[in-house]
Design an enzyme around this catalytic site. Structure first.
Site, PDB file in Angstrom:
ATOM      1  N   HIS A  97      31.633  46.325  36.861  1.00 25.73           N
ATOM      2  CA  HIS A  97      32.631  45.334  37.583  1.00 25.73           C
ATOM      3  C   HIS A  97      31.910  44.808  38.830  1.00 25.73           C
ATOM      4  O   HIS A  97      30.759  45.424  39.284  1.00 25.73           O
ATOM      5  CB  HIS A  97      33.621  45.955  38.262  1.00 25.73           C
ATOM      6  CG  HIS A  97      34.769  46.171  37.386  1.00 25.73           C
ATOM      7  ND1 HIS A  97      36.253  46.761  37.587  1.00 25.73           N
ATOM      8  CD2 HIS A  97      34.791  46.451  35.995  1.00 25.73           C
ATOM      9  CE1 HIS A  97      36.773  46.719  36.607  1.00 25.73           C
ATOM     10  NE2 HIS A  97      36.219  46.664  35.648  1.00 25.73           N
ATOM     11  N   GLU A  99      32.166  44.479  42.048  1.00 24.12           N
ATOM     12  CA  GLU A  99      32.085  45.166  43.216  1.00 24.12           C
ATOM     13  C   GLU A  99      30.955  46.330  42.991  1.00 24.12           C
ATOM     14  O   GLU A  99      30.239  46.559  43.929  1.00 24.12           O
ATOM     15  CB  GLU A  99      33.645  45.886  43.497  1.00 24.12           C
ATOM     16  CG  GLU A  99      34.440  44.974  43.574  1.00 24.12           C
ATOM     17  CD  GLU A  99      35.552  44.686  42.443  1.00 24.12           C
ATOM     18  OE1 GLU A  99      34.727  44.261  41.453  1.00 24.12           O
ATOM     19  OE2 GLU A  99      36.525  44.582  42.504  1.00 24.12           O
ATOM     20  N   CYS A 123      39.956  47.078  41.295  1.00 24.61           N
ATOM     21  CA  CYS A 123      40.462  48.096  40.626  1.00 24.61           C
ATOM     22  C   CYS A 123      40.335  49.572  41.303  1.00 24.61           C
ATOM     23  O   CYS A 123      39.600  49.500  42.396  1.00 24.61           O
ATOM     24  CB  CYS A 123      39.892  48.132  39.079  1.00 24.61           C
ATOM     25  SG  CYS A 123      38.410  48.804  39.303  1.00 24.61           S
ATOM     26  N   CYS A 126      36.523  50.620  41.347  1.00 27.60           N
ATOM     27  CA  CYS A 126      35.631  49.910  42.366  1.00 27.60           C
ATOM     28  C   CYS A 126      36.303  50.395  43.956  1.00 27.60           C
ATOM     29  O   CYS A 126      35.334  50.526  44.791  1.00 27.60           O
ATOM     30  CB  CYS A 126      35.756  48.425  42.414  1.00 27.60           C
ATOM     31  SG  CYS A 126      34.831  48.027  40.682  1.00 27.60           S
TER      32      CYS A 126
END
Ligand SMILES: Nc1ccn([C@H]2C[C@H](O)[C@@H](COP(=O)(O)O)O2)c(=O)n1
Ligand SMILES: [Zn+2]
Length: 203
Positions: A97, A99, A123, A126
Site C-alpha cells: 500500500h 502508506e 486500512c 497501514c
C-alpha cells in the site's frame, strides 16, 4: 505610472507586478496532497491509484509512496485483478500500500511527530505501520472505504493510540501542470530544444 509601480517592475504584456510576492502560490496542505496524488500516478493498479506523502514539522517531505508490487515481484507477472475465486490470483495478497511504501521509503531516521497525506483512508495494516512509526496525524482525501471492516479497525486503533485523522479536500479544485503552457525554454535566440533524457527502464 500613477499606482507607484515602476515601469521596470511590470512584466511586459502580462501586466503582472514582478516586484511583489505571488499570492496564488500553493499552500502547504494542498501541496502535500498534490504530491501524494502525483505519486499515485506511478501506480499500475487499474482500479485505485493511491499515493502518500509524509512530512515533518519543518514541512519537509520525508517519504513518498504509491501502491505497487514489492521489489522483485514484476508488475507484469503478478495479478492486478480482484475477481478471481482464488485469493492467490488476486492483487490483494501482493500489493504494497501507498502508506507502507511511503513509510519504508523514508529519508530520515525516524518519523515521530510526522504527518501523512494519503489519497485514501488507511486500512488496518497501514494503520499499524503508521502508529508504530510514530506518525501523529493523518490527512486523507477519500473516505470511500470508511464503512469497510478494515477502516473501522483503523479508527479503533487510531482513537486508542491518539492519532488524529482528518479528511482533507484541497482548497483548489484543480492543480494543473501543463508543460505546453510553460515557455521557459524559449530563449531570445533560436535554439534547438533540449534532447529528451533516455527513458528509464525500471518500473
Ligand atoms: N489506503 C489505501 C487503500 C488502498 N490502497 C491500495 C491497495 C490496492 O492496490 C488499491 C485498492 O484496490 P481496490 O480495492 O479499490 O480495487 O489501493 C492503498 O495503497 N492505500
Ligand atoms: Zn493499507
Amino acid at each position: 505610472m500613477s499606482n507607484g509601480v515602476k515601469n521596470g517592475d511590470m512584466e511586459a504584456f502580462s501586466g503582472k507586478d514582478v516586484s511583489k510576492k505571488r499570492e496564488d502560490y500553493l499552500n502547504w496542505p494542498d501541496y502535500f496532497m498534490a504530491v501524494a496524488f502525483l505519486s499515485a500516478m506511478r501506480s499500475k493498479d487499474p482500479c485505485s491509484q493511491v499515493g502518500a506523502c509524509i512530512v515533518n514539522a519543518q514541512n519537509k517531505v520525508v517519504g513518498i509512496g504509491y501502491n505497487g508490487m514489492p521489489f522483485g515481484c514484476s508488475d507484469d507477472d503478478f495479478p492486478w485483478g480482484k475477481e478471481s475465486d482464488s485469493k492467490v490470483e488476486n492483487k490483494y495478497f501482493y500489493v504494497c500500500h501507498a502508506e507502507m511504501n511511503a513509510i519504508l521509503n523514508k529519508i530520515v531516521g525516524e518519523l515521530r511527530g510526522c504527518h501523512i497525506y494519503v489519497a485514501m483512508f488507511p486500512c488496518n495494516e497501514c494503520a499499524k505501520l503508521i502508529i508504530q512509526s510514530g506518525i501523529s496525524e493523518v490527512y486523507y482525501f477519500s473516505n470511500k472505504n470508511w464503512n469497510k471492516d478494515e477502516c473501522i479497525a483503523t479508527r479503533k486503533m487510531f482513537d486508542a493510540a491518539g492519532i488524529k485523522y482528518t479528511q482533507y479536500i484541497p482548497t483548489r479544485r484543480q492543480i494543473v501542470i501543463d508543460f505546453d503552457t510553460i515557455d521557459w525554454n524559449k530563449v531570445s535566440q533560436a535554439q534547438d530544444p533540449p534532447t529528451p533524457k533516455k527513458k528509464r527502464t525500471s518500473s
